[in-house]
Design a protein around this motif. Sequence first.
Motif, mmCIF file in Angstrom:
data_model
loop_
_atom_site.group_PDB
_atom_site.id
_atom_site.type_symbol
_atom_site.label_atom_id
_atom_site.label_comp_id
_atom_site.label_asym_id
_atom_site.label_seq_id
_atom_site.Cartn_x
_atom_site.Cartn_y
_atom_site.Cartn_z
ATOM 1 N N SER A 112 25.866 63.079 26.126
ATOM 2 C CA SER A 112 24.713 63.463 26.930
ATOM 3 C C SER A 112 25.059 64.734 28.195
ATOM 4 O O SER A 112 23.988 65.350 28.155
ATOM 5 N N ALA A 113 26.383 64.706 28.440
ATOM 6 C CA ALA A 113 26.704 65.890 29.151
ATOM 7 C C ALA A 113 26.492 67.094 28.261
ATOM 8 O O ALA A 113 25.910 68.309 28.801
ATOM 9 N N TYR A 114 27.046 67.155 27.175
ATOM 10 C CA TYR A 114 26.694 68.403 26.242
ATOM 11 C C TYR A 114 25.171 68.669 26.053
ATOM 12 O O TYR A 114 24.797 69.865 26.180
ATOM 13 N N GLY A 115 24.276 67.714 25.892
ATOM 14 C CA GLY A 115 23.074 67.665 25.590
ATOM 15 C C GLY A 115 22.333 68.432 26.890
ATOM 16 O O GLY A 115 21.486 69.294 26.605
ATOM 17 N N ASN A 139 21.894 59.795 18.751
ATOM 18 C CA ASN A 139 20.903 59.030 19.484
ATOM 19 C C ASN A 139 20.860 59.383 21.298
ATOM 20 O O ASN A 139 19.853 59.404 21.750
ATOM 21 N N SER A 140 22.063 59.668 21.451
ATOM 22 C CA SER A 140 22.051 60.322 22.857
ATOM 23 C C SER A 140 21.244 61.508 22.944
ATOM 24 O O SER A 140 20.710 61.806 24.018
ATOM 25 N N LEU A 191 17.430 62.577 24.985
ATOM 26 C CA LEU A 191 17.525 63.828 25.969
ATOM 27 C C LEU A 191 16.027 64.720 25.602
ATOM 28 O O LEU A 191 15.900 65.714 26.149
ATOM 29 N N GLY A 192 15.686 64.425 24.199
ATOM 30 C CA GLY A 192 14.447 65.157 23.916
ATOM 31 C C GLY A 192 15.213 66.431 22.665
ATOM 32 O O GLY A 192 14.199 67.111 22.450
ATOM 33 N N ILE A 193 16.334 66.242 22.411
ATOM 34 C CA ILE A 193 16.810 67.184 21.477
ATOM 35 C C ILE A 193 16.805 66.881 20.091
ATOM 36 O O ILE A 193 16.691 65.665 19.536
ATOM 37 N N GLN A 194 16.222 67.868 19.295
ATOM 38 C CA GLN A 194 15.939 67.676 17.860
ATOM 39 C C GLN A 194 17.543 67.690 17.027
ATOM 40 O O GLN A 194 18.144 68.758 17.322
#
Length: 462
Positions: free
Chosen positions: A32-35, A68-69, A73-76
């Motif tokens: 999540s931090a990376y995303g 899934n994390s 975040l809305g990432i593809q």
Amino acid sequence: MTLIKSISGIRGTIGGAVGENLTPVDAVKFASAYGTWLLNRSGKKNPVVVVGRDARISGAMIQELVMNSLIGLGIQVIDLGLSTTPTVEIAVPMEQADGGIILTASHNPKQWNALKLLNEKGEFLNGTEGAKILKIAEDDAYTFADVDSLGTIKEDTTYIEKHINEVLNLDLVDVAKVKNAKLKVVVDAVNSTGGIAVPMLLKKMGVSVVELYCEPTGHFPHNPEPLKEHLVDLSERVVVEKADMGITVDPDVDRLAFIDENGEMFGEEYTLVACADYVLGKTKGNTVSNLSSTRALRDITEKHGGTYEASAVGEVNVVIKMKDNHAIIGGEGNGGIIYPESHYGRDSLVGIALFLTHFAEKKMKVSELRASYPAYYMSKNKIQLTPSLKVDQILKEFHQQNKDEKVTTIDGVKVDYKDSWVHLRKSNTEPIIRIYTEANTQQAADELAESTIKDLKKIAGI
């Protein structure tokens, strides 16, 4: 049990307490931090991230948590499934993605796993970028997408073959020459994804392949670090099969080592030396390796009229120095080949293809090829750290004791003597001080290591 957070990612042992090991909670937090960092960096609402993993037992679990994390975040996400580190690296720019994550603990045993983080070029993050991600994770500074803005996951399991085809299309890879050499090779892929990629590459190059531990089950049959003491089965099988050589890679296929026709180690350090000799013989240019790598690369580079430079340990440091030095090949002495004509990342598949072309051209045995290079011998040791040891002070004192020699301090302390060197550094991935020495004989290298260890223990009072 251990959890190690660094600028290059997060690495730890599976199970145990949150924050002390690589638990599901830690995997979610760091992904999540990376995303979040990627969303800020790209400025996009739905950036794209490529995700792949090696075959270790915890891989599927960690990958599902990470992917899934990211979609939260809305990432593809583009899911490569079982893959290799260099395959994910080349997939990022090929997909015009904004980043990538590889789930692998590289050479560490099966209880370990890790998240390795890439930028939009498919290269590892630098220190500043990594520090920002660590700060986001520390502060829990992420905001997830609403239900109508969630990302998606798209599977693409074709990238290992795409990667191989890219390697075979390199100008200095001569498939016809290798086919004509009619080689027989034994492959030990430590039951990880090299068992998919390496035999596929070799067969496309017309090589007869004997597969040893090539089932990607994640149950490593021996310590996965490609060192002599771990490769007894491969060495014996090469002799039994009367093969031209043995090839082994680590679980994520960024480290490469060869065994000669007699079952003897070619030397992990000499993987890069041989590949560089071939490339420099075809293309004039410079080289880079890290401070802990053999002097033989310097010798070979200067023989071909190029310039050699050393970087701090770590792939990102080698890549930065390669770009600065306009190096046409480089890497690390642990069998990591970086060939910019392909991409700026350690890649065993590139290394295999270059080595085999070189070998086919030379028309000599692997043992004879090894004997044609400058003879240096290395000793690799380590001292286990405890919380009470003040490592920086120990290294500072060792530097002071050797102040009349050539000392380099860009990464720990390296002392260059006339016919040998010693490099001390605190590991980024394990709670140890690594002690590398090199000399003109194995005995001299071992004795230098022993005397260094005694000095360090005396300084530390242990």
